[in-house]
Design an enzyme around this catalytic site. Structure first.
Site, short mmCIF file in Angstrom:
data_model
loop_
_atom_site.label_atom_id
_atom_site.label_comp_id
_atom_site.label_asym_id
_atom_site.label_seq_id
_atom_site.Cartn_x
_atom_site.Cartn_y
_atom_site.Cartn_z
N SER A 262 16.24 -1.41 29.80
CA SER A 262 15.19 -2.21 29.19
C SER A 262 15.82 -3.28 28.32
O SER A 262 16.97 -3.15 27.88
CB SER A 262 14.30 -1.29 28.33
OG SER A 262 13.46 -2.02 27.46
N TYR B 18 13.37 5.22 21.37
CA TYR B 18 13.34 4.53 22.66
C TYR B 18 14.50 3.54 22.78
O TYR B 18 15.20 3.51 23.79
CB TYR B 18 12.00 3.80 22.81
CG TYR B 18 11.84 3.13 24.17
CD1 TYR B 18 11.51 3.87 25.29
CD2 TYR B 18 12.03 1.75 24.31
CE1 TYR B 18 11.37 3.26 26.52
CE2 TYR B 18 11.89 1.14 25.53
CZ TYR B 18 11.56 1.90 26.64
OH TYR B 18 11.44 1.29 27.87
N LYS C 34 17.61 3.82 25.47
CA LYS C 34 17.81 2.82 26.51
C LYS C 34 19.18 2.14 26.38
O LYS C 34 19.83 1.82 27.38
CB LYS C 34 16.69 1.78 26.48
CG LYS C 34 15.37 2.30 27.02
CD LYS C 34 15.49 2.76 28.46
CE LYS C 34 14.18 3.21 29.06
NZ LYS C 34 14.30 3.62 30.48
#
Length: 317
Positions: A151, A164, A168
């Protein structure tokens, strides 16, 4: 709504993927479901892995090629080893494996339950490593391709998304390290960088103060939310090329050399927003984002209480 582009029959006959086997984790919905559809349209037999058996079955029912559904938690190595055996027994060795399963939690770190924070990292990072570990023997035999879904969160970490972003960035680093190890075996490793993608994970985007601010400060073309089908088209094209990097959308490629600039820019925008955001918006407990995250939360229990479903096969379309 973007729909998947169906390739002409003559082009499909010459596809390097036709007749080969793909595995997609997190395939019950969103980008995983759309990519499973796209790879099936390329003539691949597809194994869909995920947490929601009925949703997986519905996703598989529309595929034009034979498919296999396996309910499996990517943090459970035993379940993934079982899934790998089922794929090999049903279809043969996998030639493409996509580590797509992911969850997100939004909220202040200090208000994020420690187990929830770890769950995000376990699914997004450790789950990717578990997926690679289970399927690398097959990929070595097929000289296949492993695709890690990352991402732009790896470019510049957003406050209130610490688990998160950390996961990532870690997944990107893991894939880069893995690439150097497995290339001598003929296995290619790709990393896909996804930007704003219209899955249920960002359905509450405008309710998240930092993400709302970051998007508002981006140029108009960078604010566009791309449909999962559109993203799947870019990913499938990269799979066919065995690309080291896939950018969704493609203009993200120009951002790679500018990555040192992103963390201070993100931090500046976040500080400005957090300074002016209502206290009630910031003083809340963190929670999972999207239907997929809620399904994972409901299914995730201590190991002794996990109930794992068996495989479900779908006939060819």
């Amino acid at each position: 709504m973007h729909t998947l582009t169906r390739r002409p029959a003559a082009e499909l006959q010459g596809s390097p993927l036709r007749g080969r086997v793909a595995v997609v984790t997190g395939a019950a919905r969103g980008v995983g479901e759309a990519l499973a559809q796209r790879l099936s349209q390329d003539g691949m037999r597809v194994a869909l892995l995920g947490r929601e058996a009925e949703t997986l079955r519905r996703a598989a029912a529309s595929l034009p090629t034979p498919s296999l559904c396996v309910e499996a938690d990517v943090t459970d190595r035993t379940a993934l080893d079982s899934a790998a055996r089922q794929v090999a027994e049903r279809f043969g060795d996998a030639a493409v494996v996509v580590a797509n399963a992911g969850v997100a939690a939004g909220g202040p770190f200090r208000r994020t339950d420690a187990d929830l924070w770890q769950r995000v990292v376990d699914v997004n990072l450790v789950g990717s490593a578990n997926t690679a570990r289970a399927f690398l023997p097959q990929l070595a035999r097929t000289r296949g391709y492993f695709l890690q879904i990352a991402s732009t969160a790896a470019f510049g970490s957003a406050p209130m998304m610490s688990a998160y972003c950390a996961s990532k960035a870690g997944a990107e680093s893991f894939a880069q390290a893995l690439r150097g190890e497995v290339e001598p075996d003929g296995v290619a490793v790709g990393i896909a960088y996804l930007h704003w993608t219209g899955t249920d994970m960002i359905s509450g985007l405008d309710d998240h103060p930092v993400l709302r601010a970051l998007r508002a400060h981006q140029p108009w073309f960078a604010r566009k939310v791309h449909a999962p089908g559109e993203v799947a088209d870019w990913l499938a094209a990269g799979v066919r090329r065995r690309a080291h990097h896939i950018y969704a959308p493609p203009w993200l490629r120009v951002g790679q050399p500018l990555r040192p600039l992103f963390p201070p820019l993100v931090a500046r925008a976040a500080r400005r927003e957090l300074r002016h955001a209502p206290a009630a918006e910031l003083d809340v407990d963190a929670d999972v984002m999207g239907a997929g995250g809620r399904a994972d939360r409901e299914a995730h229990k201590p190991a002794e209480h996990w109930a794992r479903g068996g495989p479900h096969e779908e006939p060819s379309g």
